[in-house]
Design a protein around this motif. Structure first.
Motif, PDB file in Angstrom:
ATOM      1  N   THR A 196       0.873  -1.310  -0.166  1.00 37.62           N
ATOM      2  CA  THR A 196      -0.514   0.149   0.267  1.00 37.62           C
ATOM      3  C   THR A 196       0.418   1.259  -0.685  1.00 37.62           C
ATOM      4  O   THR A 196       0.321   2.438   0.340  1.00 37.62           O
ATOM      5  CB  THR A 196      -0.688  -0.161   1.513  1.00 37.62           C
ATOM      6  OG1 THR A 196      -0.590  -0.167   2.218  1.00 37.62           O
ATOM      7  CG2 THR A 196      -2.046  -0.880   1.375  1.00 37.62           C
ATOM      8  N   TRP A 223      -2.214   3.004   4.169  1.00 42.65           N
ATOM      9  CA  TRP A 223      -3.008   2.176   4.976  1.00 42.65           C
ATOM     10  C   TRP A 223      -2.140   1.884   6.181  1.00 42.65           C
ATOM     11  O   TRP A 223      -1.303   0.504   6.100  1.00 42.65           O
ATOM     12  CB  TRP A 223      -3.709   1.166   4.277  1.00 42.65           C
ATOM     13  CG  TRP A 223      -4.948   0.121   4.833  1.00 42.65           C
ATOM     14  CD1 TRP A 223      -4.466   0.300   6.253  1.00 42.65           C
ATOM     15  CD2 TRP A 223      -5.499  -0.714   4.916  1.00 42.65           C
ATOM     16  NE1 TRP A 223      -5.778  -0.439   6.478  1.00 42.65           N
ATOM     17  CE2 TRP A 223      -5.665  -1.298   5.604  1.00 42.65           C
ATOM     18  CE3 TRP A 223      -5.327  -1.042   3.229  1.00 42.65           C
ATOM     19  CZ2 TRP A 223      -6.839  -2.278   5.701  1.00 42.65           C
ATOM     20  CZ3 TRP A 223      -6.036  -2.639   3.373  1.00 42.65           C
ATOM     21  CH2 TRP A 223      -6.372  -3.325   4.231  1.00 42.65           C
ATOM     22  N   LEU A 232      -5.329   5.737   7.114  1.00 45.38           N
ATOM     23  CA  LEU A 232      -5.994   5.800   5.722  1.00 45.38           C
ATOM     24  C   LEU A 232      -5.484   7.277   5.861  1.00 45.38           C
ATOM     25  O   LEU A 232      -6.134   8.188   5.327  1.00 45.38           O
ATOM     26  CB  LEU A 232      -7.251   5.412   4.691  1.00 45.38           C
ATOM     27  CG  LEU A 232      -7.692   4.137   5.724  1.00 45.38           C
ATOM     28  CD1 LEU A 232      -8.724   3.661   6.115  1.00 45.38           C
ATOM     29  CD2 LEU A 232      -7.648   2.516   4.515  1.00 45.38           C
TER      30      LEU A 232
END
Length: 273
Positions: free
Chosen positions: A172, A176, A198
């Protein structure tokens, strides 16, 4: 790095001119308690707590939480409790959003400020007091500890979010990440309370469908959650309960980070007797 933001309720009452329409939802698979619901008239009081009120946002009842209860505590200056936990076999987690809280565990005093986290094992002796000049607001998550023959009860933990490194989720690019206050491989623990972050536009890119029950309080920002078959917008101050196996995914709406305090039950068999 910007300082973390922790949205906490302050009560009050909407004006008589406001519309009744809001985002509150109670369903078999999930519940949403939006921040506008957390008003003065839905607070409660607890035995042996002084100058304190509480919003009870989750408790074990039919069609709702099964493993935990979650409170938002508001302790005024001079308030607190020398007998906070009425059940000796219950563990707890405290997470401070505003103000300062003096926490004494087995005779040792700690000061929790915003971002402060404490794990309180069952059968430990603890008390809290607000020695400051402003109200302290914090989460108190309670769970009946599931003892396992051959596993010790974990010790108390006191720390602060800013002292714990985030763990980025694989693949990611760090968009995240999870702040883990407890080692996930430590099987002495039967619940985890973490902070999920996030970045704007980041997503949980699949419908998680799992045995863990969730309590989810949005600390900062806004996002859109897919819960079962529904899309639900949430923002700082909202609380969600997600039943075990409720399909769930989300994306961060921006312009800032989307962060939430997450409860889940872990590391135990499904009881069959």
């Amino acid at each position: 790095m910007n300082a973390p933001i922790y949205h906490a309720p302050h009560g009050g009452l909407p004006p008589q001119t406001d519309l009744l329409t809001d985002r509150a939802v109670v369903s078999e698979a999930y519940t949403v308690i939006p921040k506008g619901v957390l008003r003065d008239i839905v607070t409660s009081y607890l035995p042996f707590w002084t100058d304190t009120r509480v919003w009870i946002i989750a408790r074990p009842i039919a069609g709702f939480a099964t493993t935990f209860s979650q409170y938002i505590m508001e302790v005024s200056p001079g308030g607190g409790s020398d007998r906070p936990e009425p059940e000796s076999t219950v563990e707890g987690v405290l997470f401070v959003m505003e103000g300062a809280l003096s926490l004494t565990i087995e005779g040792e005093e700690h000061e929790l400020t915003p971002g402060g986290y404490a794990f309180l094992p069952p059968r430990c002796k603890w008390r809290v007091a607000n020695k400051g000049d402003e109200a302290c607001r914090f989460h108190w998550i309670r769970k009946a500890y599931e003892f396992v023959d051959g596993l010790d009860v974990p010790p108390a933990i006191v720390t602060n979010e800013q002292q714990v490194a985030q763990t980025p989720m694989p693949e990611t690019d760090g968009r995240w990440a999870t702040t883990r206050f407890v080692d996930p491989t430590d099987l002495r623990h039967d619940m985890h309370v973490t902070i999920v972050t996030l970045e704007p536009g980041a997503v949980i890119p699949f419908l998680e469908t799992h045995v863990m029950e969730h309590g989810l309080y949005v600390l900062e920002g806004k996002g859109v959650y897919r819960l079962n078959q529904d899309w639900v917008e949430v923002e700082a101050g909202d609380f969600m309960w997600l039943r075990a196996f409720c399909p769930q995914a989300c994306y961060a709406g921006g312009p800032g980070k989307f962060r939430y305090l997450l409860y889940k039950d872990v590391n135990r068999h499904a009881a069959l007797s």
